[in-house]
Design a protein around this motif. Structure first.
Motif, PDB file in Angstrom:
ATOM      1  N   LYS A 171      31.613  42.667  36.695  1.00 51.72           N
ATOM      2  CA  LYS A 171      32.811  42.270  35.806  1.00 51.72           C
ATOM      3  C   LYS A 171      33.946  43.293  36.223  1.00 51.72           C
ATOM      4  O   LYS A 171      35.230  42.757  36.622  1.00 51.72           O
ATOM      5  N   PRO A 174      33.412  42.493  41.591  1.00 57.75           N
ATOM      6  CA  PRO A 174      32.620  41.561  41.967  1.00 57.75           C
ATOM      7  C   PRO A 174      32.278  41.421  43.706  1.00 57.75           C
ATOM      8  O   PRO A 174      32.028  40.555  44.101  1.00 57.75           O
ATOM      9  N   ILE A 203      34.581  35.184  37.700  1.00 55.59           N
ATOM     10  CA  ILE A 203      35.515  36.227  38.241  1.00 55.59           C
ATOM     11  C   ILE A 203      36.896  36.263  37.839  1.00 55.59           C
ATOM     12  O   ILE A 203      37.725  37.410  37.624  1.00 55.59           O
ATOM     13  N   ASN A 207      39.275  39.528  37.252  1.00 54.29           N
ATOM     14  CA  ASN A 207      39.589  39.855  38.467  1.00 54.29           C
ATOM     15  C   ASN A 207      40.396  38.713  39.136  1.00 54.29           C
ATOM     16  O   ASN A 207      39.982  38.282  40.368  1.00 54.29           O
TER      17      ASN A 207
END
Length: 362
Positions: A171, A174, A203, A207
């Protein structure tokens, strides 16, 4: 619809135990049935699975490696055609419980057990134990000829896999996952590609910049990959992220006109809210992503918003009429509260108009 936990019933346990006995004469079938069946009916789904898998160890007179080999034979016999993929997950669960100190034996067993089932939950414990060593297996699996094993390479390392333990390091960063997703993004199997899209969507929640970069790098290569990327971007699209919308061609329509937004003024719990409207442009409407957001009244004067899809397509006309209804039938995933609610129309990520309606008792 019958509860999934009932797949793990007395008949299943007896047949499973009989098959283990078939491949290991030292297996104490009578003790196993006693240990499992006296508690089985009181448990829910995951607890039933864990009970069935964990009691194997105390009844099978073999070391861990030998036990895995016996269970591989059971898989080919009992789990080949006679059961569901969910039932077969008790084998991977056995590895999850007892296999952490036998890393290589366990990862090879999970590779076998995932075929026609899934080891996606069990394998995560091994990532937590030794991330790099586990990912070395994942890279190998991504090149396997079997679609179930290739899918495990993606599904097993999803940072936010539902119903599974989270992977905090993925998390946060990645990076290790992307080599696998890059390998599988054009996989011939839709089963595998769907997992890649879901991994990317996971993801994107932590991100988003990395996922946008992946989309920019790969979009336009082929229709199949573009479809995967669009599904992967669903959370970003739903949030109205401008860059994501533009990547997929959904741009603000400067001259867009909303005509005849008609909405029921009230709706009863258990019924449908009806609404309709027309979108108009001076030229063709082009690529349209049409959604609506409902701002729900919650308990203690709190509110909760949720966005719903209406359509996404290319409209070659300059007008589009939409008729829609939203169900307020009782569901287990949402509790409804009486009072004023709001509905907002969204076109290509832009909120264009809001109206209120009253939710009442039947």
């Amino acid at each position: 619809m019958e509860a999934l936990k009932n797949l793990f019933n007395e008949n299943f346990v007896k047949n499973f135990a009989s098959c283990i006995k078939k491949y290991s004469s030292s297996f104490d079938e009578e003790l196993y049935l006693c240990l499992v069946l006296k508690h089985l009916e009181t448990l829910e789904l995951k607890a039933r699975m864990r009970l069935i898998s964990s009691k194997i160890r105390s009844c099978l007179k073999a070391d861990y490696g030998e036990s895995c080999e016996i269970l591989k034979l059971v898989k080919e016999d009992f789990f080949k055609e006679k059961t569901t993929s969910l039932q077969a997950m008790v084998l991977a669960d056995f590895v999850e419980v007892y296999g952490l100190e036998h890393f290589d034996v366990s990862m090879n067993a999970l590779e076998t057990f995932t075929i026609d089932s899934s080891s996606e939950f069990a394998v995560r414990e091994f990532i937590l134990k030794d991330e790099q060593k586990a990912m070395d297996y994942f890279y190998k699996w991504a090149k396997n000829s079997n679609e179930h094993i290739r899918r495990l390479a993606s599904e097993g390392c999803r940072p936010r896999l539902p119903w599974a333990i989270a992977l905090p390091s993925f998390k946060k960063d990645p990076t290790l996952i992307f080599s696998i997703l890059d390998e599988l993004k054009n996989d011939e199997s839709s089963y595998v590609r769907r997992s890649v899209a879901n991994n990317l969507n996971d993801i994107s929640k932590d991100n988003p910049i990395l996922v946008l970069s992946f989309i920019e790098k790969n979009i336009g290569s082929n229709k199949q990959c573009d479809s995967l990327l669009k599904h992967a971007a669903r959370t970003l699209l739903k949030k109205g992220d401008v860059k994501t919308l533009e990547l997929f061609g959904y741009r603000k329509i400067d001259a867009l006109i909303l005509n005849d937004f008609i909405l029921d003024s009230k709706v009863c719990i258990g019924e449908h809210l009806n609404f309709s409207f027309e979108l108009e442009n001076k030229t063709t409407l082009g690529l349209l992503r049409v959604e609506y957001e409902i701002d729900f009244q919650m308990a203690n004067d709190k509110r909760s918003k949720k966005i719903y899809m209406i359509s996404q397509s290319e409209v070659k006309a300059n007008k589009k009429l939409i008729n829609k209804k939203h169900s307020f039938k009782m569901i287990t995933t949402r509790k409804y509260y009486l009072g004023i609610h709001f509905i907002t129309l969204i076109v290509n990520g832009i909120k264009i108009q809001t109206k209120e309606f009253l939710l009442t008792k039947p």
